[in-house]
Design an enzyme around this catalytic site. Structure first.
Site, mmCIF file in Angstrom:
data_model
loop_
_atom_site.group_PDB
_atom_site.id
_atom_site.type_symbol
_atom_site.label_atom_id
_atom_site.label_comp_id
_atom_site.label_asym_id
_atom_site.label_seq_id
_atom_site.Cartn_x
_atom_site.Cartn_y
_atom_site.Cartn_z
ATOM 1 N N PHE A 12 -22.134 6.744 5.736
ATOM 2 C CA PHE A 12 -22.826 6.142 4.588
ATOM 3 C C PHE A 12 -23.056 4.632 4.819
ATOM 4 O O PHE A 12 -24.205 4.171 4.881
ATOM 5 C CB PHE A 12 -21.970 6.423 3.338
ATOM 6 C CG PHE A 12 -22.310 5.617 2.117
ATOM 7 C CD1 PHE A 12 -23.613 5.495 1.665
ATOM 8 C CD2 PHE A 12 -21.292 4.994 1.402
ATOM 9 C CE1 PHE A 12 -23.911 4.758 0.518
ATOM 10 C CE2 PHE A 12 -21.578 4.263 0.258
ATOM 11 C CZ PHE A 12 -22.887 4.138 -0.175
ATOM 12 N N ASP A 57 -15.871 9.365 20.329
ATOM 13 C CA ASP A 57 -14.686 9.203 19.489
ATOM 14 C C ASP A 57 -13.992 7.906 19.924
ATOM 15 O O ASP A 57 -13.464 7.822 21.041
ATOM 16 C CB ASP A 57 -13.773 10.426 19.714
ATOM 17 C CG ASP A 57 -12.438 10.299 19.023
ATOM 18 O OD1 ASP A 57 -12.148 9.242 18.421
ATOM 19 O OD2 ASP A 57 -11.652 11.269 19.107
ATOM 20 N N SER A 76 -14.315 5.557 10.131
ATOM 21 C CA SER A 76 -13.097 6.095 9.492
ATOM 22 C C SER A 76 -13.497 7.109 8.432
ATOM 23 O O SER A 76 -14.483 6.895 7.721
ATOM 24 C CB SER A 76 -12.299 4.987 8.800
ATOM 25 O OG SER A 76 -11.154 5.537 8.150
ATOM 26 N N LYS A 92 -5.328 7.626 13.391
ATOM 27 C CA LYS A 92 -5.700 7.303 14.772
ATOM 28 C C LYS A 92 -6.905 6.372 14.839
ATOM 29 O O LYS A 92 -6.935 5.439 15.631
ATOM 30 C CB LYS A 92 -5.984 8.593 15.566
ATOM 31 C CG LYS A 92 -4.701 9.291 16.020
ATOM 32 C CD LYS A 92 -4.961 10.615 16.704
ATOM 33 C CE LYS A 92 -5.548 10.431 18.093
ATOM 34 N NZ LYS A 92 -5.755 11.753 18.751
ATOM 35 N N ASN A 100 -9.012 -0.132 20.437
ATOM 36 C CA ASN A 100 -10.092 -0.054 21.431
ATOM 37 C C ASN A 100 -11.250 -0.993 21.086
ATOM 38 O O ASN A 100 -11.823 -1.647 21.954
ATOM 39 C CB ASN A 100 -10.602 1.385 21.549
ATOM 40 C CG ASN A 100 -9.603 2.283 22.265
ATOM 41 O OD1 ASN A 100 -8.789 1.808 23.060
ATOM 42 N ND2 ASN A 100 -9.653 3.581 21.986
ATOM 43 N N GLY A 103 -10.350 -4.377 22.040
ATOM 44 C CA GLY A 103 -10.455 -4.523 23.497
ATOM 45 C C GLY A 103 -11.888 -4.804 23.928
ATOM 46 O O GLY A 103 -12.138 -5.661 24.783
ATOM 47 N N TYR A 146 -4.397 6.530 4.958
ATOM 48 C CA TYR A 146 -5.569 5.633 4.936
ATOM 49 C C TYR A 146 -5.128 4.184 4.690
ATOM 50 O O TYR A 146 -5.527 3.275 5.422
ATOM 51 C CB TYR A 146 -6.522 6.091 3.835
ATOM 52 C CG TYR A 146 -7.820 5.324 3.758
ATOM 53 C CD1 TYR A 146 -8.757 5.393 4.783
ATOM 54 C CD2 TYR A 146 -8.131 4.546 2.642
ATOM 55 C CE1 TYR A 146 -9.960 4.709 4.700
ATOM 56 C CE2 TYR A 146 -9.335 3.866 2.547
ATOM 57 C CZ TYR A 146 -10.246 3.950 3.583
ATOM 58 O OH TYR A 146 -11.438 3.269 3.500
ATOM 59 N N LYS A 150 -5.440 1.108 7.402
ATOM 60 C CA LYS A 150 -6.251 -0.087 7.163
ATOM 61 C C LYS A 150 -5.394 -1.358 7.151
ATOM 62 O O LYS A 150 -5.861 -2.424 7.544
ATOM 63 C CB LYS A 150 -7.025 0.061 5.851
ATOM 64 C CG LYS A 150 -8.138 1.116 5.911
ATOM 65 C CD LYS A 150 -9.245 0.736 6.889
ATOM 66 C CE LYS A 150 -10.451 1.657 6.783
ATOM 67 N NZ LYS A 150 -11.517 1.308 7.753
#
Ligand code: UDP
Length: 318
Positions: A12, A57, A76, A92, A100, A103, A146, A150
């Site tokens: 969204f 992913d 997410s 995850k 990631n 990074g 969640y 966050k």
């Protein structure tokens, strides 16, 4: 041409961000694993040379060829029923996925804006919520996957900023709505609109006295755009402070849709459902010169046009 990576591009908010950055003249690299996103939201961008899509992913190593100027990290699951169904993926993507993304930001020397949430305040004891409030979160409750993901996202973003000097921006997003929300994502606005259009009971959880404040998606996108280009690296609330109880909200939707069969039914209140939520946006006004422009009446009208189309299409497909 500046290059921006958008994670969660088919979702969204991600898809509206892709549109905005294309419109502003950026080369947009969209990334999504379509866990909760939908290619329908971005299919109009596929013919454009300035848009690329990677089906990936982000909890796995991210490889982006070439330079990057900016990253918007919006991947997410984000609705309570989604993260109840997918608690491990939610943790995850907030933890490994954000690592990631950091990074990539460090390797490319790119500025990164991460999507945090009003959920970091949990069931808040301070109202309205200001950025300096640390929150009231149950780590082992149904929303913990969640909320804590966050909160970790904010912590690792801060660590990459202070330890590695990565340029970071953090938005705390309050309830946002508009076209491209999934009809069945379980959130209150798609639920109420689809129920009212079909002439069903609008499922008000509990007595409906809990409050939320709803921001139209175009206002949110403007806030994100300004925050990305600003110099401010602390968390900033972006939301519309116009607070309403869920029961009154159900009545507004019924009045707007005008289906005589629509009515209110009460269901049990989910555990740890925040009793109140309303952003204090003093900081956003000060550092971004931002405030919402679209009233709830106008935003709801535009959303109704969308839900009328998609709920009808779904009914025809059955
Ligand atoms: N809610 C409701 N009926 C529904 C879906 C949600 O009464 O069918 C309530 C929910 O309990 C919460 C509010 O509406 O108090 C907003 O829920 P949503 O799932 O949209 O997001 P939240 O703000 O809780 O993350």
């Amino acid at each position: 041409m500046k290059r921006v990576l958008i994670t969660g591009a088919a979702g969204f908010l991600g898809s509206h961000l892709c549109d905005r950055f294309i419109k502003e003249g950026y080369h947009v690299i969209g990334m999504d694993n379509l866990l909760t996103g939908d290619l329908v939201n971005i299919e109009h961008l596929f013919p454009l040379a300035e848009f690329e899509f990677y089906y990936h992913d982000i909890t796995k190593f991210i490889h982006i060829p070439g330079d990057l100027d900016y990253i918007l990290h919006f991947a997410s699951p984000a609705s309570p029923i989604d993260y109840l169904k997918m608690p491990i993926q939610t943790l995850k993507v907030g933890a490994l996925g954000t690592h990631n993304v950091m990074g990539v930001a460090k390797a490319k020397n790119a500025r990164v804006l991460v999507a945090s949430t009003s959920e970091v305040y949990g069931d808040p004891l301070v109202h309205p919520q200001t950025e300096d409030y640390w929150g009231n979160v149950n780590p082992i409750g149904p929303r913990g996957c969640y909320d804590e993901a966050k909160r970790f996202l904010e912590a690792i973003t801060t660590a990459y900023n202070t330890f590695h000097g990565v340029e970071t921006r953090m938005i705390r997003i309050f309830n946002t709505y508009g076209p491209r929300m999934r009809v069945n994502d379980g959130r209150v606005l798609p639920a109420f609109f689809s129920q009212a259009i079909r002439g069903e009971g609008l499922t008000v959880f509990g007595d409906g006295s809990q409050t939320r404040a709803f921001c139209y998606v175009d206002d949110l996108v403007e806030g994100i755009y300004r925050l990305l280009l600003s110099d401010y690296d602390g968390p900033v609330n972006i939301g519309n402070p116009d607070e309403i109880s869920i029961l009154d909200f159900a009545k507004e939707v019924i009045a707007m849709v005008g289906n005589p069969d629509a009515h209110i039914v009460h269901k049990g209140l989910p555990k740890d459902d925040p009793k109140v939520r309303q952003p204090n946006i003093t900081l956003a006004k000060k550092v971004l010169g931002w405030e919402p422009k679209v009233s709830r009446a106008e935003g709801m009208r535009r959303s109704y046009e969308y839900f009328k189309k998609v709920v009808k299409v779904e009914a025809e497909a059955v």
